[in-house]
Design a protein around this motif. Structure first.
Motif, PDB file in Angstrom:
ATOM      1  N   TYR A   1      33.132  36.580 -81.333  1.00 12.47           N
ATOM      2  CA  TYR A   1      32.652  35.197 -81.390  1.00 12.47           C
ATOM      3  C   TYR A   1      33.117  34.438 -80.150  1.00 12.47           C
ATOM      4  CZ  TYR A   1      31.590  35.939 -86.352  1.00 12.47           C
ATOM      5  OH  TYR A   1      31.077  36.403 -87.529  1.00 12.47           O
ATOM      6  N   VAL A   2      32.240  33.614 -79.606  1.00 15.02           N
ATOM      7  CA  VAL A   2      32.567  32.746 -78.478  1.00 15.02           C
ATOM      8  C   VAL A   2      32.492  31.310 -78.989  1.00 15.02           C
ATOM      9  CG1 VAL A   2      31.888  31.968 -76.178  1.00 15.02           C
ATOM     10  CG2 VAL A   2      31.645  34.388 -76.804  1.00 15.02           C
ATOM     11  N   PHE A   3      33.568  30.570 -78.825  1.00 20.38           N
ATOM     12  CA  PHE A   3      33.638  29.213 -79.365  1.00 20.38           C
ATOM     13  C   PHE A   3      33.101  28.196 -78.375  1.00 20.38           C
ATOM     14  CE2 PHE A   3      36.247  31.372 -82.331  1.00 20.38           C
ATOM     15  CZ  PHE A   3      36.211  30.625 -83.488  1.00 20.38           C
TER      16      PHE A   3
ATOM     17  N   GLU B   1      37.590  35.686 -82.303  1.00 20.59           N
ATOM     18  CA  GLU B   1      37.336  36.050 -80.913  1.00 20.59           C
ATOM     19  C   GLU B   1      37.409  37.562 -80.721  1.00 20.59           C
ATOM     20  OE1 GLU B   1      40.240  33.607 -78.958  1.00 20.59           O
ATOM     21  OE2 GLU B   1      38.772  32.033 -78.530  1.00 20.59           O
ATOM     22  N   LYS B   2      38.329  38.225 -81.434  1.00 25.63           N
ATOM     23  CA  LYS B   2      38.413  39.681 -81.367  1.00 25.63           C
ATOM     24  C   LYS B   2      37.155  40.337 -81.915  1.00 25.63           C
ATOM     25  CE  LYS B   2      43.471  40.024 -81.626  1.00 25.63           C
ATOM     26  NZ  LYS B   2      44.624  40.461 -82.461  1.00 25.63           N
TER      27      LYS B   2
ATOM     28  N   LYS C   1      27.479  34.386 -80.878  1.00 30.12           N
ATOM     29  CA  LYS C   1      27.823  35.809 -80.836  1.00 30.12           C
ATOM     30  C   LYS C   1      26.592  36.599 -80.394  1.00 30.12           C
ATOM     31  CE  LYS C   1      30.156  39.414 -83.525  1.00 30.12           C
ATOM     32  NZ  LYS C   1      30.677  39.812 -84.863  1.00 30.12           N
TER      33      LYS C   1
ATOM     34  N   VAL D   1      30.086  28.370 -82.942  1.00 25.40           N
ATOM     35  CA  VAL D   1      30.299  29.707 -82.392  1.00 25.40           C
ATOM     36  C   VAL D   1      28.970  30.342 -81.995  1.00 25.40           C
ATOM     37  CG1 VAL D   1      32.491  30.305 -83.485  1.00 25.40           C
ATOM     38  CG2 VAL D   1      30.361  30.633 -84.758  1.00 25.40           C
TER      39      VAL D   1
END
Length: 332
Positions: free
Chosen positions: A6-8, A2-3, A16, A14
């Protein structure tokens, strides 16, 4: 992850934002997929249904592996009990992309009409991280995406010929990624986590001529590893066996976790990529038909004109080659 942006979506998917989505919206510059195949950069979702799982631990991969952060689990199999439904994934990645793009509304450099188009994606790049063919319902996902009017580019290392041979529906375009040219170089560079991975890849190569969708060999050129004559001859043999529609010769980029394994000096220049591609063209009979300097990629094709999967980009847009910003430097 996430840092890293990436968006789950659900348990194993995921999304991005791609650099070129940003560049298209704010600079009116589009990626090589638009130049080569007509994909609208601002309407493309970059995603993977296998965020944590892969059958390889390639030296050049930007993927963050569990061991990099002190964890250890079976990277070769998505547990069936956590697999999400294809429709849930498709709805989720579209919603995630819209949330990612929403911040561009009202941006002084963004055309409102382009923003509205970006909020309604037309293409899915099934790539990004992990091995997408490990998602057992991949064919259903592709079929559902096509029914909703989206095109799909599937990028795989070719280790699951059984999956590719039995997809409910083929993708709009299929990529097989190569860095190695024989089993010895594959075991060294791609570091398979399962036995017979090279042999499985060769079964995929043998399968390609029977597919109806366009196929691509994505050859990532790594300076000091596969930029020599032996590799060139090996790639030419693979082309002869699989007869892909296209060959993309693209430079390795010194990004992500690969910086722990390779060095900046392993990144070839566009001129070096072009020189290798021209030699490969001579060896295979596939002429060079296009290139993109910022992405350091050269396209070879056995078709006179590559198939267009989208309407391309609006009149007045810059090609990557006329922009003054280098993709790697900006991404870095």
């Amino acid at each position: 992850m996430e840092k890293q942006g990436y968006v789950f979506v659900g348990n194993h998917t995921v999304v991005k934002k791609c650099y070129w989505t940003h560049a298209a919206l704010t600079q009116r510059r589009f990626c090589y997929k638009c130049k080569f195949y007509g994909i609208e950069s601002h309407r493309c979702i970059q995603m993977s249904p296998a965020a944590y799982w892969c059958w390889n631990a390639c030296l050049h991969c930007w993927r963050l592996r569990p061991q990099d952060v002190g964890y250890d689990w079976d990277e070769t199999r998505i547990p069936r009990e956590i697999e999400d439904d294809p429709e849930f994934i498709l709805d989720g990645i579209i919603e995630a992309q819209r949330k990612i793009i929403s911040g561009y509304k009202g941006h002084p450099k963004v055309d409102p009409a382009m923003f509205e188009e970006a909020m309604n994606p037309k293409h899915i790049a099934i790539s990004l991280t992990g091995e997408p063919t490990l998602y057992s319902r991949l064919g259903e996902f592709i079929q559902l995406a096509h029914r909703r009017g989206l095109t799909t580019f599937l990028v795989t290392r070719g280790v699951r010929p059984d999956v590719l041979a039995n997809l409910e529906e083929e993708p709009s375009q299929l990529y097989i990624s190569f860095e190695a040219w024989d089993k010895k170089s594959y075991n060294y560079f791609n570091k398979p986590l399962v036995p017979n991975a090279w042999e499985l890849t060769m079964k995929t190569v043998e399968l390609l001529p029977s597919l109806s969708c366009p196929t691509v060999y994505r050859i990532t050129l790594v300076k000091g590893f596969n930029d020599h004559e032996e590799a060139l001859r090996g790639f030419a043999r693979l082309v002869e066996k699989g007869m892909p529609t296209y060959i993309e010769v693209k430079a390795y980029m010194y990004v992500g976790a690969s910086r722990e394994r390779l060095s900046r000096s392993n990144m070839p220049t566009h001129e070096e990529v072009r020189a290798f591609a021209e030699k490969l063209a001579e060896a295979t009979g596939y002429p060079v038909v296009s290139e993109s300097r910022p992405s350091r990629v050269v396209l070879l094709s056995r078709l006179t004109k590559p198939i267009r999967h989208g309407k391309g980009c609006p009149q007045g847009w810059k090609t990557p080659d006329t922009g003054d910003v280098d993709e790697y430097k900006e991404a870095e």
